[in-house]
Every structure is written in C-alpha cells, then in structure tokens.
Design a protein around this motif. Structure first.
Motif, mmCIF file in Angstrom:
data_model
loop_
_atom_site.group_PDB
_atom_site.id
_atom_site.type_symbol
_atom_site.label_atom_id
_atom_site.label_comp_id
_atom_site.label_asym_id
_atom_site.label_seq_id
_atom_site.Cartn_x
_atom_site.Cartn_y
_atom_site.Cartn_z
ATOM 1 N N LEU A 136 0.826 -1.206 0.000
ATOM 2 C CA LEU A 136 0.000 0.000 0.000
ATOM 3 C C LEU A 136 0.863 1.260 0.000
ATOM 4 C CD1 LEU A 136 -2.850 -0.857 2.549
ATOM 5 C CD2 LEU A 136 -3.104 -0.495 0.095
ATOM 6 N N VAL A 137 1.856 1.276 0.884
ATOM 7 C CA VAL A 137 2.712 2.455 1.012
ATOM 8 C C VAL A 137 3.499 2.702 -0.268
ATOM 9 C CG1 VAL A 137 4.708 3.412 2.236
ATOM 10 C CG2 VAL A 137 2.883 2.278 3.523
ATOM 11 N N ARG A 138 4.088 1.659 -0.809
ATOM 12 C CA ARG A 138 4.932 1.828 -2.001
ATOM 13 C C ARG A 138 4.098 2.248 -3.216
ATOM 14 N NH1 ARG A 138 8.913 -3.218 -2.532
ATOM 15 N NH2 ARG A 138 9.883 -1.813 -4.070
ATOM 16 N N GLU A 139 2.937 1.608 -3.407
ATOM 17 C CA GLU A 139 2.082 1.970 -4.541
ATOM 18 C C GLU A 139 1.550 3.390 -4.394
ATOM 19 O OE1 GLU A 139 -0.866 -1.057 -4.675
ATOM 20 O OE2 GLU A 139 0.537 -2.630 -5.317
ATOM 21 N N TRP A 140 1.145 3.755 -3.183
ATOM 22 C CA TRP A 140 0.656 5.115 -2.931
ATOM 23 C C TRP A 140 1.736 6.135 -3.257
ATOM 24 C CZ3 TRP A 140 1.932 9.223 0.233
ATOM 25 C CH2 TRP A 140 0.934 10.182 0.448
ATOM 26 N N GLY A 141 2.957 5.864 -2.815
ATOM 27 C CA GLY A 141 4.048 6.784 -3.068
ATOM 28 C C GLY A 141 4.363 6.930 -4.550
ATOM 29 N N MET A 142 4.369 5.824 -5.280
ATOM 30 C CA MET A 142 4.657 5.882 -6.719
ATOM 31 C C MET A 142 3.576 6.646 -7.476
ATOM 32 S SD MET A 142 6.368 2.186 -7.700
ATOM 33 C CE MET A 142 5.078 1.183 -6.943
ATOM 34 N N GLN A 143 2.322 6.428 -7.089
ATOM 35 C CA GLN A 143 1.218 7.082 -7.790
ATOM 36 C C GLN A 143 1.187 8.582 -7.534
ATOM 37 O OE1 GLN A 143 -2.158 4.910 -6.327
ATOM 38 N NE2 GLN A 143 -1.690 3.066 -7.495
ATOM 39 N N ARG A 144 1.706 9.014 -6.379
ATOM 40 C CA ARG A 144 1.614 10.432 -6.008
ATOM 41 C C ARG A 144 2.971 11.122 -5.976
ATOM 42 N NH1 ARG A 144 -2.000 7.263 -4.433
ATOM 43 N NH2 ARG A 144 -4.197 7.859 -4.228
ATOM 44 N N ASN A 145 3.978 10.428 -6.446
ATOM 45 C CA ASN A 145 5.329 10.986 -6.507
ATOM 46 C C ASN A 145 5.823 11.424 -5.130
ATOM 47 O OD1 ASN A 145 7.677 11.608 -7.958
ATOM 48 N ND2 ASN A 145 7.068 13.749 -8.194
ATOM 49 N N VAL A 146 5.523 10.591 -4.125
ATOM 50 C CA VAL A 146 6.003 10.811 -2.765
ATOM 51 C C VAL A 146 7.055 9.739 -2.460
ATOM 52 C CG1 VAL A 146 5.404 10.815 -0.310
ATOM 53 C CG2 VAL A 146 3.846 11.846 -1.983
ATOM 54 N N ARG A 147 8.194 10.163 -1.987
ATOM 55 C CA ARG A 147 9.275 9.228 -1.660
ATOM 56 C C ARG A 147 8.853 8.325 -0.492
ATOM 57 N NH1 ARG A 147 12.806 12.807 -1.619
ATOM 58 N NH2 ARG A 147 12.850 13.259 0.619
ATOM 59 N N THR A 148 9.131 7.041 -0.586
ATOM 60 C CA THR A 148 8.780 6.110 0.490
ATOM 61 C C THR A 148 9.997 5.285 0.891
ATOM 62 O OG1 THR A 148 8.055 4.378 -1.055
ATOM 63 C CG2 THR A 148 6.376 5.905 -0.242
ATOM 64 N N ALA A 149 10.040 4.934 2.157
ATOM 65 C CA ALA A 149 11.083 4.054 2.686
ATOM 66 C C ALA A 149 10.421 2.978 3.527
ATOM 67 C CB ALA A 149 12.086 4.837 3.523
ATOM 68 N N ILE A 150 10.852 1.729 3.331
ATOM 69 C CA ILE A 150 10.370 0.594 4.106
ATOM 70 C C ILE A 150 11.545 0.058 4.914
ATOM 71 C CG2 ILE A 150 9.274 -1.673 4.048
ATOM 72 C CD1 ILE A 150 7.509 0.494 2.856
#
Length: 304
Positions: free
Chosen positions: A142-156
């Motif tokens: 969820l976090v990674r897909e959300w970040g890619m769709q909204r151009n927000v950097r994500t870290a797991i």
C-alpha cells in the motif's frame, strides 16, 4: 523538519519520538496522548483529520505486533490494524494542503516468511503465510504503490528482533526466565539470529526519509542464541543455564505437536517453536550501510 509520527506510545515508537524531539517539530498521532502536539485517532477505526496540517515527513510506526492469534477475531485484527490502518493514514495524508515529501513505514523481516537462511537481502521473495506476516506485506505494498502514484518518496524498514535496555515481548520473557532460573537452553545454542537496537533504528528514520528505498536493518553481528543467553545471564546475575539435549527437545516437541493439534497453540514447545530456536536466520543490511550510512552498534551491549 515537521514530522508526523504514528505509534509513538509503543516500544519502538517511543524511542523514535525521543530521537526526533531533539531536532524536529514533532506531532504524534494515536489513541494515547504523547507530548504536547498530538492528534487523537485510532487508525484501526477511523481516518484522522489532517486537513489543516502540513508535514515534511511521516513516520508510520503504528501496528499490531507479532503474536500468536488465539481466535478469528485476533487474526482479523492484523488486517484491521496493519493493513486498513495504514490505508486510513494514507487517505488522511491526501487531505493535507500539500503531500509530505516522504513516508517511512516500519515493517518486519517476517514478510519473507523464512524459517532459516543466511544473510537474506531485500530481493528475497515475500512468502509470509502466518497471520501477521501477510498483513505487513500488504501494508508495505500500500505504502509503495501510494508513493509511486503520487510521486512521494517512500522508505520501508524491515526489522528483525528489536532490542533495548528494557526489552519487551519474548525477549523480556526470556530475561525473566533466566533471572528466575527456569530457563532451559536447547542443544548448544549455536543458531544465529539477526537483531537490531531500537535506538539505532530511531536514529536512521530521518535519513531513510531523505533517501527512500527498502532496507533490512540489523546490528551486523547476528549473535548466536548462546551468546544472547549468556549476555542476559551476566546482566541478571546468573552464572549457569541448564541445557536440554536437542534429541530430547525433539521428542518433547513432537508431543507438543499432538497437544496443540487438539487444544491449539498453547503448549510452549512444538516443532515450529523448536525450529525457530535451533535454525539460523540472518539478514543482510548491506543496502542500508551503502545508502543510509547505517553504522549499527552491537545488540548485546544493551545487556552490559
């Protein structure tokens, strides 16, 4: 930086909060009030109101921790808290006037679903099948897909056993058993396990937000069960730990299998538990060392 932290009242979240307060403007979000800047919300039940808020980074340390579910409701709680709670947080972030620059999500090496392995890296398949692991896999997605769709950097950040000077969970129970003298070592205790210090994790979350990516975090030493037992024994003033031969433990585990098949996972030693206690399972943190300047300290120093 302005930072929103969920799960700040938890074992790891409280240490992250302490680390962030010294250098950043921190707001916490959760069911329990933590500090002066706090947003009351149960992510398992509701979407928080962030319409008038702006944060540079969001650190998601909220979630239902790993434990053996006793019934269907407890199994469903993993999805309700870890998956749906994460989804509600992401929905709330879209209400803000400006999306955050980055989201850091605290996860677990249990997403790999492995019982044994040597220095597994982040490319290892996510094969978790128990009640807890799959919920963390879905939350990561969820976090990674959300970040890619909204151009927000994500870290797991995928964590193994997290250790502090005041441990919790299974490690706290282990310390109590060793202190009281009823702990028993199985075999020679040579199995190695990855672990990480809570304060080291807390110190790297902002760097992770700045860089993004998926990382295993360990102390890089991967101590043996024997070394961990001995370090705890010295800490609590014990000089001797009783040992049960592996063959005898295996017979008891088979008995436990039969008992647990009838009454559920209540007998403490079955084949699954024995496997976890005697198989080595370690994870590589080379990616974190390369990209996050990860320089962890030894977990066993917590018990000095």
């Amino acid at each position: 930086m302005t930072i929103l932290l969920t799960g700040a009242s938890g074992f790891l979240g409280s240490r992250i909060r302490k680390e962030l307060l010294a250098r950043h403007v921190l707001t916490t979000l959760g069911r329990q009030p933590v500090g002066e800047r706090h947003i009351y919300c149960d992510l398992a039940e509701q979407v928080p109101n962030l319409q008038n808020q702006t944060f540079d980074y969001v650190i998601n340390a909220a979630g239902k921790a790993h434990s053996i579910p006793k019934n269907r409701q407890e199994m469903a709680d993993y999805d309700r808290v870890n998956v749906q709670g994460t989804a509600r947080l992401l929905t709330a972030l879209e209400q803000m006037p400006t999306l955050p620059k980055a989201v850091v999500h605290l996860s677990t090496v249990l997403v790999y679903g492995r019982q044994e392995g040597h220095l597994l890296d982040e490319s290892t398949a996510l094969l978790a099948k128990d009640a807890y692991g799959p919920s963390k896999v879905r939350a990561e997605q969820l976090v990674r897909e959300w970040g890619m769709q909204r151009n927000v950097r994500t870290a797991i950040l995928r964590l193994p056993l997290v250790v502090a000077d005041q441990p919790n969970g299974n490690l706290a129970a282990m310390m109590t058993a060793i202190r009281r003298g009823y702990y028993v070592r199985i075999g020679n205790g040579s199995a190695r396990r990855s672990m990480v210090r809570a304060d080291d994790v807390a110190a790297v979350v902002v760097r992770a937000a700045e860089v993004g990516g998926v990382y295993n975090l360990t102390d890089g030493r991967h101590p043996s069960i024997h070394d961990l037992e001995e370090a705890i024994a010295r800490c609590v003033g014990r000089t001797h730990i009783r040992t049960v031969p592996f063959g005898m433990a295996k017979h008891v585990a088979r008995l436990g299998d039969g008992i647990n098949a009838v009454i559920g996972r209540k007998f403490p030693l079955d084949s699954i538990a024995l496997q976890k206690l005697t198989n080595s399972l370690t994870f590589s943190d080379q990616a974190a060392r390369r990209y996050l300047n990860w320089k962890p300290r030894a977990v066993l120093d917590c018990f000095q």
